[in-house]
Motif scaffolding. Structure first.
Motif, PDB file in Angstrom:
ATOM      1  N   THR A   1      36.339  32.433  40.921  1.00 15.32           N
ATOM      2  CA  THR A   1      37.790  32.220  40.845  1.00 15.32           C
ATOM      3  C   THR A   1      38.500  33.000  41.939  1.00 15.32           C
ATOM      4  O   THR A   1      39.398  32.486  42.609  1.00 15.32           O
ATOM      5  CB  THR A   1      38.310  32.645  39.462  1.00 15.32           C
ATOM      6  N   ILE A   2      38.091  34.251  42.117  1.00 14.24           N
ATOM      7  CA  ILE A   2      38.706  35.110  43.136  1.00 14.24           C
ATOM      8  C   ILE A   2      38.416  34.576  44.535  1.00 14.24           C
ATOM      9  O   ILE A   2      39.303  34.535  45.400  1.00 14.24           O
ATOM     10  CB  ILE A   2      38.189  36.556  42.973  1.00 14.24           C
ATOM     11  N   ARG A   3      37.201  34.164  44.756  1.00 15.88           N
ATOM     12  CA  ARG A   3      36.812  33.630  46.071  1.00 15.88           C
ATOM     13  C   ARG A   3      37.595  32.354  46.393  1.00 15.88           C
ATOM     14  O   ARG A   3      38.100  32.191  47.512  1.00 15.88           O
ATOM     15  CB  ARG A   3      35.306  33.348  46.084  1.00 15.88           C
ATOM     16  N   GLU A   4      37.697  31.461  45.433  1.00 16.53           N
ATOM     17  CA  GLU A   4      38.426  30.214  45.655  1.00 16.53           C
ATOM     18  C   GLU A   4      39.910  30.455  45.895  1.00 16.53           C
ATOM     19  O   GLU A   4      40.579  29.652  46.560  1.00 16.53           O
ATOM     20  CB  GLU A   4      38.223  29.280  44.466  1.00 16.53           C
ATOM     21  N   ALA A   5      40.435  31.563  45.356  1.00 14.79           N
ATOM     22  CA  ALA A   5      41.835  31.915  45.573  1.00 14.79           C
ATOM     23  C   ALA A   5      42.047  32.627  46.906  1.00 14.79           C
ATOM     24  O   ALA A   5      43.193  32.917  47.286  1.00 14.79           O
ATOM     25  CB  ALA A   5      42.342  32.788  44.425  1.00 14.79           C
ATOM     26  N   GLY A   6      40.953  32.926  47.617  1.00 12.98           N
ATOM     27  CA  GLY A   6      41.065  33.620  48.897  1.00 12.98           C
ATOM     28  C   GLY A   6      41.459  35.073  48.765  1.00 12.98           C
ATOM     29  O   GLY A   6      42.105  35.633  49.655  1.00 12.98           O
ATOM     30  N   LEU A   7      41.037  35.729  47.679  1.00 13.82           N
ATOM     31  CA  LEU A   7      41.459  37.101  47.405  1.00 13.82           C
ATOM     32  C   LEU A   7      40.298  38.082  47.393  1.00 13.82           C
ATOM     33  O   LEU A   7      40.388  39.172  46.823  1.00 13.82           O
ATOM     34  CB  LEU A   7      42.195  37.151  46.051  1.00 13.82           C
ATOM     35  N   ASP A   8      39.202  37.713  48.053  1.00 12.46           N
ATOM     36  CA  ASP A   8      38.021  38.587  48.076  1.00 12.46           C
ATOM     37  C   ASP A   8      38.330  39.966  48.636  1.00 12.46           C
ATOM     38  O   ASP A   8      37.696  40.961  48.255  1.00 12.46           O
ATOM     39  CB  ASP A   8      36.911  37.959  48.928  1.00 12.46           C
ATOM     40  N   ASP A   9      39.286  40.033  49.560  1.00 13.01           N
ATOM     41  CA  ASP A   9      39.579  41.311  50.205  1.00 13.01           C
ATOM     42  C   ASP A   9      40.391  42.248  49.318  1.00 13.01           C
ATOM     43  O   ASP A   9      40.526  43.432  49.631  1.00 13.01           O
ATOM     44  CB  ASP A   9      40.332  41.074  51.518  1.00 13.01           C
ATOM     45  N   ARG A  10      40.904  41.736  48.200  1.00 15.98           N
ATOM     46  CA  ARG A  10      41.743  42.572  47.331  1.00 15.98           C
ATOM     47  C   ARG A  10      41.200  42.698  45.915  1.00 15.98           C
ATOM     48  O   ARG A  10      41.824  43.347  45.063  1.00 15.98           O
ATOM     49  CB  ARG A  10      43.162  42.002  47.274  1.00 15.98           C
ATOM     50  N   ALA A  11      40.067  42.090  45.650  1.00 16.50           N
ATOM     51  CA  ALA A  11      39.533  42.137  44.286  1.00 16.50           C
ATOM     52  C   ALA A  11      38.016  42.201  44.303  1.00 16.50           C
ATOM     53  O   ALA A  11      37.365  41.695  45.216  1.00 16.50           O
ATOM     54  CB  ALA A  11      39.996  40.913  43.507  1.00 16.50           C
TER      55      ALA A  11
END
Length: 339
Positions: A216-226
Motif C-alpha cells: 500500500t505504501i509503495r503504491e502510494a509512492g511514500l516509501d521514503d517516508r514510511a
C-alpha cells in the motif's frame, strides 16, 4: 401458539434456526447469482453448485416460503426484493442494498465465525471464547492460516477507514508529531492517508502482515517516508516516536489484552509520550442497543464494544491519562499522555 399483540411473531419464529441457515446455504452457494445468470431450476442449480438436487430443492422451497425466492408453475426460481440482497455485487457492502453481507457466506472468515454462536452457552458458562471452543483454534490463527480470509478482513477494515480517513487526517495536526507508529495498522490505509495530508510526517507501521502494508505504501509512492515492521502489539514496539496510533483495535480484545496493548504503547512512547486511540466508541445508549455487535465481539474474540469511558479506564490502568477528545463524524480521536 399465539403472538403478542403488535409483535407479529411467536417466540418459536424468533428463535427459528431453519431460515437463517437456509439463507446462509444460499449465500454460500451463490444461488442468487446463478439464478440471475439464468440457472433457475433446482436441477440446473444443483448441477452448477455440485449439490444434491432433492436436498437443494427443499432448501429453495423453504426460501420461497420465507419470502427470499419465488417459484413459478414451471418450477423456475426467481428472486424477491429481499432475495436480491444475496447477489454478489459487493460482498463487503454493509449498509443495505444489493450485495450479501460477508457474515452470510460460510466460506468467508466472518461467515465461519458466525457459526460459533452455537457455542454461546459454553461462553456464558465458562467465559471462554466460543470460536475457540467450536474450532479448536483462535479467529486470528485461522486468518494467519487462510490467506483469503486474511485478505477479506483487511479489505473490510480498509473500506471502513476510507469513509472517514480524510476527516481523521484533517482533525488533528499529526504533522507536528514528526513521526508516528501505527500499531496494528492493517494494510496501511490509515497511515497513507495521514502521510498524504501531512507532508512533514513520517510513519512506521507494525502489523503481523506488514507485507500488505508495504505494498500500500509503495503504491502510494511514500516509501521514503514510511516503513513497516512485522510484529505484534503484545511485544516491544519501536521507541521514541512522536505518537502511537491504535485504530479500530480495542474492541477485538478482552480487557486484560487491551491493557497490555495500551501498556506496550505507553512503554514505547516514554514519559510524557502520546498515544492516540482512533475508534468508533459506543455511547452508553448505543452499547445497550447494539447488543448483537457486542455479542459478536464476545463470541469471535472474547472482546467487547466499549464506551470511551471504559477505554479511558483501561488506559489509566496502563499508565495513560486522557488529555483531549476530538470527534470526527462517527469516529473519535482519544489523545492519551503517558503519566
Amino acid at each position: 401458539m399465539t403472538s403478542e399483540p403488535g409483535n407479529g411473531r411467536t417466540l418459536l419464529e424468533i428463535a427459528d434456526l431453519v431460515t437463517p441457515m437456509t439463507i446462509r446455504v444460499a449465500a454460500t452457494l451463490g444461488i442468487a447469482d446463478h439464478i440471475t445468470a439464468g440457472l433457475q431450476t433446482a436441477e440446473q442449480l444443483a448441477a452448477e453448485t455440485d449439490t444434491d438436487a432433492d436436498a437443494l430443492n427443499r432448501v429453495l422451497l423453504h426460501l420461497v416460503g420465507a419470502g427470499i425466492l419465488t417459484k413459478d408453475g414451471t418450477g423456475r426460481y426467481g428472486l424477491t426484493g429481499v432475495g436480491e440482497q444475496l447477489r454478489m455485487d459487493d460482498r463487503l457492502h454493509l449498509n443495505g442494498g444489493s450485495g450479501r453481507p460477508p457474515w452470510l457466506d460460510m466460506k468467508t472468515a466472518i461467515g465461519r465465525a458466525e457459526l460459533s454462536f452455537v457455542r454461546l452457552l459454553d461462553t456464558v458458562r465458562t467465559g471462554e471464547v466460543a470460536y475457540h471452543r467450536h474450532y479448536g483454534t483462535t479467529f486470528w490463527q485461522d486468518l494467519s492460516d487462510e490467506s483469503s480470509w486474511d485478505d477479506e478482513l483487511y479489505a473490510l477494515a480498509a473500506q471502513q477507514i476510507v469513509f472517514d480517513g480524510d476527516k481523521v487526517a484533517k482533525a488533528y495536526d499529526w504533522g507536528a508529531l514528526g513521526d508516528v507508529v501505527d500499531v496494528g495498522g492493517g494494510d496501511g490505509t490509515l497511515l497513507v492517508t495521514l502521510l498524504r495530508a501531512h507532508p512533514g510526517l513520517r510513519g512506521t507501521l507494525v502489523d503481523r502482515a506488514a507485507a500488505r502494508a508495504s505494498q500500500t505504501i509503495r503504491e502510494a509512492g511514500l516509501d521514503d517516508r514510511a516503513q513497516t515492521i512485522v510484529g505484534s502489539f503484545f511485544d516491544l514496539l519501536p521507541r521514541g516516536a512522536g505518537g502511537y496510533i491504535l485504530s479500530r483495535v480495542q474492541s477485538d480484545w478482552c480487557d486484560a489484552d487491551v491493557r497490555t496493548i495500551l501498556g506496550r504503547c505507553a512503554e514505547a512512547a516514554g514519559p510524557g509520550g502520546k498515544v492516540f486511540v482512533v475508534d468508533e466508541f459506543a455511547t452508553d445508549e448505543q452499547a445497550q442497543a447494539d447488543t448483537a455487535t457486542d455479542l459478536r465481539m464476545l463470541v469471535y474474540f472474547g472482546g467487547r464494544e466499549r464506551t470511551r469511558a471504559q477505554v479511558r479506564d483501561l488506559a489509566g490502568e496502563a499508565g495513560l491519562s486522557e488529555e483531549s477528545i476530538i470527534r470526527v463524524g462517527e469516529w473519535t480521536i482519544m489523545k492519551l499522555t503517558v503519566c
